[in-house]
Scaffold this motif. Structure first.
Motif, PDB file in Angstrom:
ATOM      1  N   ASP A  43      44.942  38.958  49.027  1.00 52.54           N
ATOM      2  CA  ASP A  43      45.260  37.774  48.247  1.00 52.54           C
ATOM      3  C   ASP A  43      46.196  38.191  47.053  1.00 52.54           C
ATOM      4  O   ASP A  43      46.723  39.426  47.035  1.00 52.54           O
ATOM      5  N   MET A  44      46.884  37.222  46.460  1.00 52.68           N
ATOM      6  CA  MET A  44      47.727  37.824  45.400  1.00 52.68           C
ATOM      7  C   MET A  44      47.255  36.953  43.865  1.00 52.68           C
ATOM      8  O   MET A  44      46.972  35.858  44.115  1.00 52.68           O
ATOM      9  N   VAL A  45      47.337  38.123  43.073  1.00 57.73           N
ATOM     10  CA  VAL A  45      47.101  37.314  41.586  1.00 57.73           C
ATOM     11  C   VAL A  45      48.413  37.188  40.881  1.00 57.73           C
ATOM     12  O   VAL A  45      49.271  38.391  40.852  1.00 57.73           O
ATOM     13  N   SER A  46      49.004  36.130  40.489  1.00 56.17           N
ATOM     14  CA  SER A  46      50.392  35.891  39.930  1.00 56.17           C
ATOM     15  C   SER A  46      50.313  35.665  38.477  1.00 56.17           C
ATOM     16  O   SER A  46      49.062  34.866  38.169  1.00 56.17           O
ATOM     17  N   VAL A  47      50.903  36.362  37.470  1.00 57.40           N
ATOM     18  CA  VAL A  47      50.865  36.170  36.180  1.00 57.40           C
ATOM     19  C   VAL A  47      52.160  36.083  35.697  1.00 57.40           C
ATOM     20  O   VAL A  47      53.097  36.307  36.245  1.00 57.40           O
ATOM     21  N   PRO A  48      52.264  35.757  34.380  1.00 60.81           N
ATOM     22  CA  PRO A  48      53.476  35.435  33.555  1.00 60.81           C
ATOM     23  C   PRO A  48      54.060  36.950  33.389  1.00 60.81           C
ATOM     24  O   PRO A  48      53.469  37.953  33.455  1.00 60.81           O
ATOM     25  N   ARG A  49      55.482  36.879  33.752  1.00 63.98           N
ATOM     26  CA  ARG A  49      56.093  38.338  33.937  1.00 63.98           C
ATOM     27  C   ARG A  49      55.672  39.362  32.710  1.00 63.98           C
ATOM     28  O   ARG A  49      55.691  40.481  33.138  1.00 63.98           O
ATOM     29  N   GLN A  50      55.753  38.844  31.541  1.00 65.38           N
ATOM     30  CA  GLN A  50      55.967  39.822  30.347  1.00 65.38           C
ATOM     31  C   GLN A  50      54.333  40.402  30.567  1.00 65.38           C
ATOM     32  O   GLN A  50      54.091  41.585  30.520  1.00 65.38           O
ATOM     33  N   LEU A  51      53.251  39.609  30.860  1.00 66.86           N
ATOM     34  CA  LEU A  51      51.778  40.025  30.867  1.00 66.86           C
ATOM     35  C   LEU A  51      51.834  40.978  32.259  1.00 66.86           C
ATOM     36  O   LEU A  51      51.267  41.941  31.995  1.00 66.86           O
ATOM     37  N   GLY A  52      52.440  40.691  33.209  1.00 69.53           N
ATOM     38  CA  GLY A  52      52.471  41.524  34.579  1.00 69.53           C
ATOM     39  C   GLY A  52      52.957  42.886  34.414  1.00 69.53           C
ATOM     40  O   GLY A  52      52.632  43.902  34.954  1.00 69.53           O
ATOM     41  N   PRO A  84      42.708  42.813  47.551  1.00 65.90           N
ATOM     42  CA  PRO A  84      42.029  42.470  48.535  1.00 65.90           C
ATOM     43  C   PRO A  84      41.380  41.074  48.503  1.00 65.90           C
ATOM     44  O   PRO A  84      41.455  40.453  47.510  1.00 65.90           O
ATOM     45  N   PRO A  85      41.284  40.331  49.757  1.00 63.79           N
ATOM     46  CA  PRO A  85      41.024  39.117  49.878  1.00 63.79           C
ATOM     47  C   PRO A  85      39.520  38.759  48.897  1.00 63.79           C
ATOM     48  O   PRO A  85      38.769  39.543  49.169  1.00 63.79           O
ATOM     49  N   ASP A  86      39.415  37.432  48.402  1.00 68.14           N
ATOM     50  CA  ASP A  86      38.631  37.293  47.558  1.00 68.14           C
ATOM     51  C   ASP A  86      37.954  38.403  46.800  1.00 68.14           C
ATOM     52  O   ASP A  86      36.617  38.701  46.925  1.00 68.14           O
ATOM     53  N   PRO A  87      38.795  38.688  45.904  1.00 68.60           N
ATOM     54  CA  PRO A  87      38.401  40.011  44.944  1.00 68.60           C
ATOM     55  C   PRO A  87      37.205  39.499  44.129  1.00 68.60           C
ATOM     56  O   PRO A  87      37.264  38.265  43.811  1.00 68.60           O
ATOM     57  N   VAL A  88      36.320  40.302  43.535  1.00 71.05           N
ATOM     58  CA  VAL A  88      35.193  39.914  42.634  1.00 71.05           C
ATOM     59  C   VAL A  88      35.897  39.991  41.155  1.00 71.05           C
ATOM     60  O   VAL A  88      34.949  39.342  40.355  1.00 71.05           O
ATOM     61  N   GLY A  89      37.242  40.331  40.919  1.00 72.53           N
ATOM     62  CA  GLY A  89      37.489  39.916  39.709  1.00 72.53           C
ATOM     63  C   GLY A  89      37.683  38.597  39.271  1.00 72.53           C
ATOM     64  O   GLY A  89      37.793  37.656  40.025  1.00 72.53           O
ATOM     65  N   ARG A  90      37.499  38.218  37.977  1.00 77.26           N
ATOM     66  CA  ARG A  90      37.661  36.854  37.633  1.00 77.26           C
ATOM     67  C   ARG A  90      38.993  36.557  36.934  1.00 77.26           C
ATOM     68  O   ARG A  90      39.529  37.117  35.933  1.00 77.26           O
ATOM     69  N   TRP A  91      39.677  35.790  37.971  1.00 77.85           N
ATOM     70  CA  TRP A  91      41.296  35.653  37.610  1.00 77.85           C
ATOM     71  C   TRP A  91      41.403  34.232  36.949  1.00 77.85           C
ATOM     72  O   TRP A  91      41.867  33.314  37.310  1.00 77.85           O
ATOM     73  N   VAL A  92      40.862  34.212  35.424  1.00 78.01           N
ATOM     74  CA  VAL A  92      40.996  33.417  34.679  1.00 78.01           C
ATOM     75  C   VAL A  92      41.704  33.801  33.490  1.00 78.01           C
ATOM     76  O   VAL A  92      41.580  34.545  32.863  1.00 78.01           O
ATOM     77  N   GLY A  93      42.742  32.635  32.928  1.00 76.02           N
ATOM     78  CA  GLY A  93      43.388  32.868  31.640  1.00 76.02           C
ATOM     79  C   GLY A  93      44.559  32.006  31.840  1.00 76.02           C
ATOM     80  O   GLY A  93      45.011  31.517  33.084  1.00 76.02           O
ATOM     81  N   ALA A  94      45.293  31.993  30.770  1.00 74.23           N
ATOM     82  CA  ALA A  94      46.471  31.021  30.680  1.00 74.23           C
ATOM     83  C   ALA A  94      47.586  31.755  31.639  1.00 74.23           C
ATOM     84  O   ALA A  94      47.650  32.944  31.502  1.00 74.23           O
ATOM     85  N   GLY A  95      47.935  31.020  32.385  1.00 72.12           N
ATOM     86  CA  GLY A  95      48.947  31.264  33.322  1.00 72.12           C
ATOM     87  C   GLY A  95      48.611  32.157  34.655  1.00 72.12           C
ATOM     88  O   GLY A  95      49.623  32.700  35.252  1.00 72.12           O
ATOM     89  N   ILE A  96      47.486  32.565  34.841  1.00 70.39           N
ATOM     90  CA  ILE A  96      47.194  33.261  35.857  1.00 70.39           C
ATOM     91  C   ILE A  96      46.627  32.427  37.044  1.00 70.39           C
ATOM     92  O   ILE A  96      45.890  31.527  36.850  1.00 70.39           O
ATOM     93  N   ARG A  97      47.394  32.686  38.123  1.00 68.93           N
ATOM     94  CA  ARG A  97      47.048  32.018  39.453  1.00 68.93           C
ATOM     95  C   ARG A  97      46.501  32.829  40.526  1.00 68.93           C
ATOM     96  O   ARG A  97      47.045  34.155  40.595  1.00 68.93           O
TER      97      ARG A  97
END
Length: 155
Positions: A43-52, A84-97
């Motif tokens: 899977d891919m977690v995409s975030v704003p450039r500065q944060l990433g 990894p696919p379907d990771p356990v992390g919670r990918w929540v936040g402004a600009g996080i996809r």
């Protein structure tokens, strides 16, 4: 990156598709990127450039583990972390996809940039990905750092 690592990276990325040889041809003959479906091998977690970029810098401080494959898209101002696919992390936040099964990602070959997309950490073909928990913690630390550095508007 050695030529052998580059080839293993190409094979690993292409294996995420129903027709790996077609993807390799697209990289060779096309404009440089191919669309790969997330959710099969990664899977891919995409975030704003500065944060990433700040989170990636934090991840480099772990002497026991190198960061996993990471893309930057200069036009979209985003950084993508392969997890990894379907990771356990919670990918929540402004600009996080979170791109998972059914999502498509424009990916250049590991050896060269294509348009505005390039690898910061190319895949080495081993299948190594960003572990979800360290990535989540690095993103939180980066977010906290940016919150402190961002000036408060006096409106």
């Amino acid at each position: 990156m050695t030529n052998a690592m580059w080839m293993r990276g190409v094979e690993w990325l292409a294996a995420a598709t129903p027709d790996p040889s077609a993807r390799r041809r697209e990289w060779d003959l096309g404009d440089g990127t191919v669309l790969l479906e997330a959710g099969r091998h990664w899977d891919m977690v995409s975030v704003p450039r500065q944060l990433g970029l700040l989170a990636l810098d934090i991840l480099w401080y772990d002497p026991l583990r190198a960061p996993g494959p990471t893309l930057v898209d200069s036009a979209a101002c985003r950084v993508g972390f392969f997890v990894p696919p379907d990771p356990v992390g919670r990918w929540v936040g402004a600009g996080i996809r979170h791109a998972s099964r059914g999502s498509w990602v424009a990916v250049p070959p590991p050896c060269r940039p294509a348009r505005s997309v390039e690898w910061i950490v190319p895949p080495d073909g081993s299948g190594a990905l960003h572990p979800p928990l360290p990535l989540e913690l690095a993103l939180r630390r980066a977010h906290e750092t940016l919150a402190v550095l961002t000036p408060v508007s006096a409106d």
